[in-house]
Scaffold this motif. Structure first.
Motif, short mmCIF file in Angstrom:
data_model
loop_
_atom_site.label_atom_id
_atom_site.label_comp_id
_atom_site.label_asym_id
_atom_site.label_seq_id
_atom_site.Cartn_x
_atom_site.Cartn_y
_atom_site.Cartn_z
N LEU A 13 0.82 -1.21 0.00
CA LEU A 13 0.00 0.00 0.00
C LEU A 13 0.86 1.26 0.00
O LEU A 13 0.56 2.23 -0.70
CB LEU A 13 -0.91 0.01 1.23
CG LEU A 13 -2.31 -0.60 1.05
CD1 LEU A 13 -3.04 -0.61 2.39
CD2 LEU A 13 -3.12 0.16 0.03
N GLU A 14 1.95 1.24 0.76
CA GLU A 14 2.84 2.39 0.83
C GLU A 14 3.50 2.65 -0.53
O GLU A 14 3.73 3.80 -0.91
CB GLU A 14 3.92 2.18 1.90
CG GLU A 14 3.38 2.14 3.32
CD GLU A 14 2.87 3.47 3.80
OE1 GLU A 14 3.35 4.50 3.31
OE2 GLU A 14 1.96 3.50 4.64
N ILE A 15 3.83 1.57 -1.25
CA ILE A 15 4.42 1.72 -2.59
C ILE A 15 3.42 2.37 -3.54
O ILE A 15 3.75 3.29 -4.30
CB ILE A 15 4.88 0.35 -3.14
CG1 ILE A 15 6.07 -0.17 -2.33
CG2 ILE A 15 5.26 0.44 -4.61
CD1 ILE A 15 6.43 -1.62 -2.59
N VAL A 16 2.16 1.90 -3.48
CA VAL A 16 1.11 2.47 -4.34
C VAL A 16 0.89 3.94 -4.01
O VAL A 16 0.81 4.80 -4.90
CB VAL A 16 -0.22 1.68 -4.18
CG1 VAL A 16 -1.36 2.39 -4.90
CG2 VAL A 16 -0.06 0.27 -4.72
N LEU A 17 0.82 4.26 -2.69
CA LEU A 17 0.63 5.65 -2.27
C LEU A 17 1.82 6.53 -2.62
O LEU A 17 1.70 7.75 -2.71
CB LEU A 17 0.38 5.71 -0.75
CG LEU A 17 -0.98 5.21 -0.26
CD1 LEU A 17 -1.00 5.14 1.26
CD2 LEU A 17 -2.10 6.09 -0.76
N MET A 44 10.94 2.42 -4.04
CA MET A 44 10.78 3.68 -4.77
C MET A 44 12.12 4.23 -5.23
O MET A 44 12.25 4.73 -6.35
CB MET A 44 10.05 4.70 -3.91
CG MET A 44 8.56 4.38 -3.72
SD MET A 44 7.83 5.15 -2.23
CE MET A 44 8.05 6.89 -2.60
N MET A 45 13.15 4.14 -4.37
CA MET A 45 14.49 4.60 -4.74
C MET A 45 15.04 3.79 -5.91
O MET A 45 15.67 4.33 -6.82
CB MET A 45 15.43 4.50 -3.55
CG MET A 45 15.27 5.59 -2.51
SD MET A 45 16.45 5.41 -1.15
CE MET A 45 16.14 6.92 -0.23
N PHE A 46 14.78 2.49 -5.88
CA PHE A 46 15.27 1.59 -6.92
C PHE A 46 14.60 1.89 -8.27
O PHE A 46 15.24 1.80 -9.33
CB PHE A 46 15.01 0.14 -6.52
CG PHE A 46 15.48 -0.87 -7.52
CD1 PHE A 46 16.84 -1.18 -7.64
CD2 PHE A 46 14.59 -1.52 -8.36
CE1 PHE A 46 17.28 -2.11 -8.57
CE2 PHE A 46 15.02 -2.45 -9.30
CZ PHE A 46 16.38 -2.74 -9.40
N SER A 47 13.32 2.27 -8.23
CA SER A 47 12.57 2.46 -9.48
C SER A 47 12.45 3.93 -9.90
O SER A 47 12.01 4.20 -11.02
CB SER A 47 11.16 1.88 -9.33
OG SER A 47 10.48 2.49 -8.26
N ALA A 48 12.84 4.86 -9.01
CA ALA A 48 12.61 6.29 -9.30
C ALA A 48 13.32 6.76 -10.57
O ALA A 48 12.76 7.51 -11.36
CB ALA A 48 13.05 7.14 -8.11
#
Length: 256
Positions: free
Chosen positions: A22-26, A172-176
């Motif tokens: 959920l935190e990833i989606v948000l 998020m850091m990995f995909s940003a």
């Protein structure tokens, strides 16, 4: 060791996995906003800006979790207008939503003016690293409120919340970088991302007035729009490749 004792039950691991997802989606709208801002930095500072920006996001969320008593106080009305009470959370959502609306709208306006001369564009594109981080920090607080309130509503153990947030920000850091480069490579995707931010800003302002819009509808509409745009990009690429592969005589006939 007391910190790790929370994770000795299967329920804790299920809660951790669910909350992390959920935190990833948000956090997707947070990544988009950071990507738009760091695109204005010089090339050699962009990755550094992404990492520091997401680090600020993680730090903000953890600090808010560790000050839960203060967080709970944010929902108490500070003043009322008529029969409607406004809390600290409402004010943060209102001004954060306005800031997001202003920033996304100004970026859309500038993106629509891409016909301007290159030197003008180059001057506009330069941005202060400190100013960019300051803007990221401000909007991180707004996005963190949503994230932390979701965590508090789902899980009672602060340890699980902290680990879930660290995992989410790590992903998020990995995909940003990949998301940022993809958004910047295709102008239509960038325009779509900015429109998403306009919607998010409008939702934040609406929520500050106790008008609750189900997030599922918002993310569903965003996902559908993104899929349609990806199909359009694929279609344009296929047409371009077909035109390049066509015999020269055919190309001449088309251009004639």
């Amino acid at each position: 060791m007391e910190f790790l004792q929370v994770f000795t039950t299967p329920e804790a691991w299920i809660a951790l996995a669910t909350l992390a997802m959920l935190e990833i989606v948000l956090g997707v709208d947070n990544i988009i906003f950071i990507s738009v801002l760091v695109d204005r930095l010089p090339k050699h500072q962009q990755q550094k800006g992404r990492i520091i920006g997401l680090g600020l996001a993680m730090g903000t969320r953890i600090l808010l979790l560790l000050s839960l008593s203060w967080m709970m106080g944010l929902v108490e009305p500070i003043f009322t207008i008529g029969s409607m009470g406004f809390s600290g959370r409402d004010l943060i959502l209102f001004f954060g939503g306005l800031f997001l609306l202003y920033k996304a709208s100004s970026e859309i306006k500038e993106l629509m003016g891409t016909h301007q001369e290159e030197e003008t564009k180059a001057v506009v594109k330069k941005a202060s690293f400190a100013m960019t981080l300051a803007q990221i920090a401000v909007i991180d607080i707004v996005f963190s409120l949503d994230s932390v309130i979701t965590a508090v509503g789902m899980v009672s153990q602060v340890e699980i919340m902290i680990v879930a947030i660290v995992i989410a920000v790590g992903v998020m850091m990995f995909s940003a970088k990949a998301i940022g480069e993809f958004v910047n490579e295709y102008p239509s995707i960038k325009m779509l991302a900015l429109c998403f931010l306009v919607i998010v800003g409008a939702v934040l302002v609406a929520e500050s007035f106790a008008i609750h819009i189900p997030k599922g509808y918002i993310y569903g509409a965003m996902g559908f729009s993104l899929v349609v745009e990806l199909f359009n990009i694929r279609m344009r690429r296929n047409h371009h490749m077909a035109a390049c592969d066509a015999p020269e005589s055919v190309q001449d006939g088309v251009t004639a």
